[in-house]
Design a protein around this motif. Sequence first.
Motif, PDB file in Angstrom:
ATOM      1  N   GLY A  66       0.815  -1.220   0.000  1.00 27.68           N
ATOM      2  CA  GLY A  66       0.000   0.000   0.000  1.00 27.68           C
ATOM      3  C   GLY A  66       0.845   1.265   0.000  1.00 27.68           C
ATOM      4  N   GLN A  67       2.128   1.169  -0.303  1.00 26.06           N
ATOM      5  CA  GLN A  67       3.041   2.330  -0.221  1.00 26.06           C
ATOM      6  C   GLN A  67       3.521   2.732  -1.611  1.00 26.06           C
ATOM      7  N   THR A  68       4.188   3.877  -1.683  1.00 26.73           N
ATOM      8  CA  THR A  68       4.637   4.397  -2.983  1.00 26.73           C
ATOM      9  C   THR A  68       6.080   4.894  -2.912  1.00 26.73           C
ATOM     10  N   ILE A  69       6.736   4.886  -4.087  1.00 26.81           N
ATOM     11  CA  ILE A  69       7.980   5.634  -4.250  1.00 26.81           C
ATOM     12  C   ILE A  69       7.529   7.015  -4.709  1.00 26.81           C
ATOM     13  N   ILE A  93      12.389   9.575   7.898  1.00 27.39           N
ATOM     14  CA  ILE A  93      11.288   8.739   8.373  1.00 27.39           C
ATOM     15  C   ILE A  93      10.457   8.310   7.162  1.00 27.39           C
ATOM     16  N   GLY A  94      10.377   6.984   6.945  1.00 30.21           N
ATOM     17  CA  GLY A  94       9.683   6.443   5.781  1.00 30.21           C
ATOM     18  C   GLY A  94      10.688   6.071   4.702  1.00 30.21           C
ATOM     19  N   THR A  95      11.401   4.967   4.907  1.00 29.19           N
ATOM     20  CA  THR A  95      12.412   4.523   3.933  1.00 29.19           C
ATOM     21  C   THR A  95      11.768   4.203   2.592  1.00 29.19           C
ATOM     22  N   GLY A  96      10.589   3.569   2.644  1.00 29.12           N
ATOM     23  CA  GLY A  96       9.888   3.174   1.416  1.00 29.12           C
ATOM     24  C   GLY A  96      10.780   2.329   0.527  1.00 29.12           C
ATOM     25  N   SER A  97      10.943   2.753  -0.717  1.00 29.13           N
ATOM     26  CA  SER A  97      11.774   2.011  -1.680  1.00 29.13           C
ATOM     27  C   SER A  97      13.264   2.156  -1.385  1.00 29.13           C
ATOM     28  N   GLY A  98      13.636   3.211  -0.644  1.00 28.25           N
ATOM     29  CA  GLY A  98      15.059   3.492  -0.421  1.00 28.25           C
ATOM     30  C   GLY A  98      15.624   4.473  -1.440  1.00 28.25           C
ATOM     31  N   VAL A 114      14.202   5.157   8.969  1.00 27.75           N
ATOM     32  CA  VAL A 114      13.276   4.309   9.731  1.00 27.75           C
ATOM     33  C   VAL A 114      12.050   3.995   8.869  1.00 27.75           C
ATOM     34  N   GLU A 115      11.671   2.725   8.839  1.00 31.40           N
ATOM     35  CA  GLU A 115      10.504   2.279   8.055  1.00 31.40           C
ATOM     36  C   GLU A 115       9.704   1.310   8.925  1.00 31.40           C
ATOM     37  N   ARG A 116       8.349   1.422   8.847  1.00 28.91           N
ATOM     38  CA  ARG A 116       7.557   0.533   9.695  1.00 28.91           C
ATOM     39  C   ARG A 116       7.295  -0.833   9.042  1.00 28.91           C
ATOM     40  N   VAL A 117       7.393  -0.915   7.701  1.00 26.32           N
ATOM     41  CA  VAL A 117       7.145  -2.194   7.020  1.00 26.32           C
ATOM     42  C   VAL A 117       8.485  -2.932   6.847  1.00 26.32           C
ATOM     43  N   GLY A 141      10.559   0.197  12.545  1.00 25.88           N
ATOM     44  CA  GLY A 141       9.838   0.620  13.740  1.00 25.88           C
ATOM     45  C   GLY A 141       8.988   1.837  13.463  1.00 25.88           C
ATOM     46  N   ASP A 142       8.471   2.420  14.537  1.00 26.93           N
ATOM     47  CA  ASP A 142       7.603   3.594  14.432  1.00 26.93           C
ATOM     48  C   ASP A 142       8.470   4.858  14.353  1.00 26.93           C
ATOM     49  N   GLY A 143       8.609   5.358  13.143  1.00 25.97           N
ATOM     50  CA  GLY A 143       9.446   6.544  12.923  1.00 25.97           C
ATOM     51  C   GLY A 143       8.856   7.821  13.482  1.00 25.97           C
ATOM     52  N   SER A 144       7.579   7.793  13.872  1.00 25.25           N
ATOM     53  CA  SER A 144       7.029   9.015  14.477  1.00 25.25           C
ATOM     54  C   SER A 144       7.705   9.288  15.825  1.00 25.25           C
ATOM     55  N   VAL A 158      10.618  13.746   6.589  1.00 20.12           N
ATOM     56  CA  VAL A 158       9.553  12.775   6.794  1.00 20.12           C
ATOM     57  C   VAL A 158       8.835  12.606   5.460  1.00 20.12           C
ATOM     58  N   THR A 159       8.775  11.368   4.968  1.00 14.51           N
ATOM     59  CA  THR A 159       8.213  11.159   3.631  1.00 14.51           C
ATOM     60  C   THR A 159       6.803  10.567   3.703  1.00 14.51           C
ATOM     61  N   ALA A 160       6.120  10.795   4.829  1.00 14.68           N
ATOM     62  CA  ALA A 160       4.713  10.414   4.978  1.00 14.68           C
ATOM     63  C   ALA A 160       4.028  11.563   5.726  1.00 14.68           C
ATOM     64  N   LEU A 214       1.512   9.002   7.751  1.00 10.99           N
ATOM     65  CA  LEU A 214       2.468   8.530   8.754  1.00 10.99           C
ATOM     66  C   LEU A 214       1.628   7.834   9.819  1.00 10.99           C
ATOM     67  N   LYS A 215       1.936   6.556  10.039  1.00  9.37           N
ATOM     68  CA  LYS A 215       1.193   5.826  11.079  1.00  9.37           C
ATOM     69  C   LYS A 215       1.977   5.971  12.379  1.00  9.37           C
ATOM     70  N   GLY A 216       1.437   5.452  13.456  1.00  6.10           N
ATOM     71  CA  GLY A 216       2.207   5.395  14.691  1.00  6.10           C
ATOM     72  C   GLY A 216       1.735   6.381  15.741  1.00  6.10           C
TER      73      GLY A 216
HETATM   74  N1  SAM Z   1      10.745   8.497  -0.091  1.00  4.86           N
HETATM   75  C1  SAM Z   1      10.275   7.157  -0.255  1.00  4.86           C
HETATM   76  C2  SAM Z   1      10.755   6.604  -1.550  1.00  4.86           C
HETATM   77  O1  SAM Z   1      11.396   7.332  -2.307  1.00  4.86           O
HETATM   78  O2  SAM Z   1      10.475   5.444  -1.820  1.00  4.86           O
HETATM   79  C3  SAM Z   1       8.782   7.118  -0.225  1.00  4.86           C
HETATM   80  C4  SAM Z   1       8.227   6.778   1.065  1.00  4.86           C
HETATM   81  S1  SAM Z   1       6.501   6.453   1.073  1.00  4.86           S
HETATM   82  C5  SAM Z   1       5.749   7.833   0.349  1.00  4.86           C
HETATM   83  C6  SAM Z   1       6.214   6.650   2.827  1.00  4.86           C
HETATM   84  C7  SAM Z   1       6.751   5.527   3.690  1.00  4.86           C
HETATM   85  O3  SAM Z   1       6.541   5.870   5.048  1.00  4.86           O
HETATM   86  C8  SAM Z   1       6.066   4.190   3.460  1.00  4.86           C
HETATM   87  O4  SAM Z   1       7.004   3.226   3.103  1.00  4.86           O
HETATM   88  C9  SAM Z   1       5.430   3.874   4.815  1.00  4.86           C
HETATM   89  O5  SAM Z   1       5.422   2.510   5.139  1.00  4.86           O
HETATM   90  C10 SAM Z   1       6.318   4.665   5.751  1.00  4.86           C
HETATM   91  N2  SAM Z   1       5.740   4.971   7.060  1.00  4.86           N
HETATM   92  C11 SAM Z   1       4.475   5.329   7.379  1.00  4.86           C
HETATM   93  N3  SAM Z   1       4.367   5.522   8.701  1.00  4.86           N
HETATM   94  C12 SAM Z   1       5.592   5.273   9.230  1.00  4.86           C
HETATM   95  C13 SAM Z   1       6.115   5.281  10.560  1.00  4.86           C
HETATM   96  N4  SAM Z   1       5.377   5.603  11.628  1.00  4.86           N
HETATM   97  N5  SAM Z   1       7.413   4.963  10.729  1.00  4.86           N
HETATM   98  C14 SAM Z   1       8.193   4.628   9.678  1.00  4.86           C
HETATM   99  N6  SAM Z   1       7.754   4.608   8.407  1.00  4.86           N
HETATM  100  C15 SAM Z   1       6.460   4.910   8.190  1.00  4.86           C
END
Ligand code: SAM
Length: 220
Positions: A66-69, A93-98, A114-117, A141-144, A158-160, A214-216
């Motif tokens: 359910g996430q995006t780059i 916060i929010g590594t996503g794809s990296g 930090v990434e929660r998934v 973990g919870d990046g919040s 923060v990317t969420a 951003l969850k958490g």
């Molecule tokens: N910049 C990233 C990229 O280029 O791929 C995009 C990241 S995506 C838009 C946001 C990410 O934030 C998702 O992978 C999501 O799982 C993560 N995320 C949401 N809540 C989070 C939290 N509390 N802690 C860590 N990561 C979280």
Amino acid sequence: MMSLNGFNGTSLSEKRKMMVDTQIVARGVKDPRVIKAMLEVPRHLFVPTEYIDQAYEDYPLPIGYGQTISQPYMVAVMTELLELDETHRVLEIGTGSGYQTAILATIAREVYTVERVPELSERAKRILEKLGFDNVKFKVGDGSLGWPEYSPYDRIVVTAAAPEIPEPLKDQLKDEGIIVIPIGGRYGQVLVKGIKKDSRIVTQELFPCAFVPLKGEYGF
Ligand code: SAM
């Protein structure tokens, strides 16, 4: 071995150059470090294989769970707003794809991400290691809540989307440090840049955007 040619015969490095010219530079991104990093990092390695031919297009792409780059332009603007240099230690916060992690790590001294998934974090770690990055630390973990062990940070991104700037992130930012974060509701936000002055964050609202939540504990 992965083909270096795009589906219409244009090589992926040519597509990357075109992306930088038409989506990044043409829209006003000027920081030479950001432009150089966007030219160098092979974005197509960070998208699922079925989207490789769209890796350099002007929109975000699904990465599973359910996430995006993020859209390339958004990655460039957020990075430019951080005013990064090679001395900085950055919390993402929010590594996503990296992908943004790689852009940050190309410019900065160290990146803590930090990434929660867990599956996304592991995939990003594998790709960055393969590309030879040795200045990135990954956490699931919870990046919040930030990553207190290595704080304070010169920069936080923060990317969420968050309802407001999480208190732990304010605490973990150095004085004179910069945070960039989308703030607002679940379905629409404003990109905010904050600078910490005398232990308080002075914010500036930039432009509307739409990020996954951003969850958490300090998120949605
Ligand atoms: N910049 C990233 C990229 O280029 O791929 C995009 C990241 S995506 C838009 C946001 C990410 O934030 C998702 O992978 C999501 O799982 C993560 N995320 C949401 N809540 C989070 C939290 N509390 N802690 C860590 N990561 C979280």
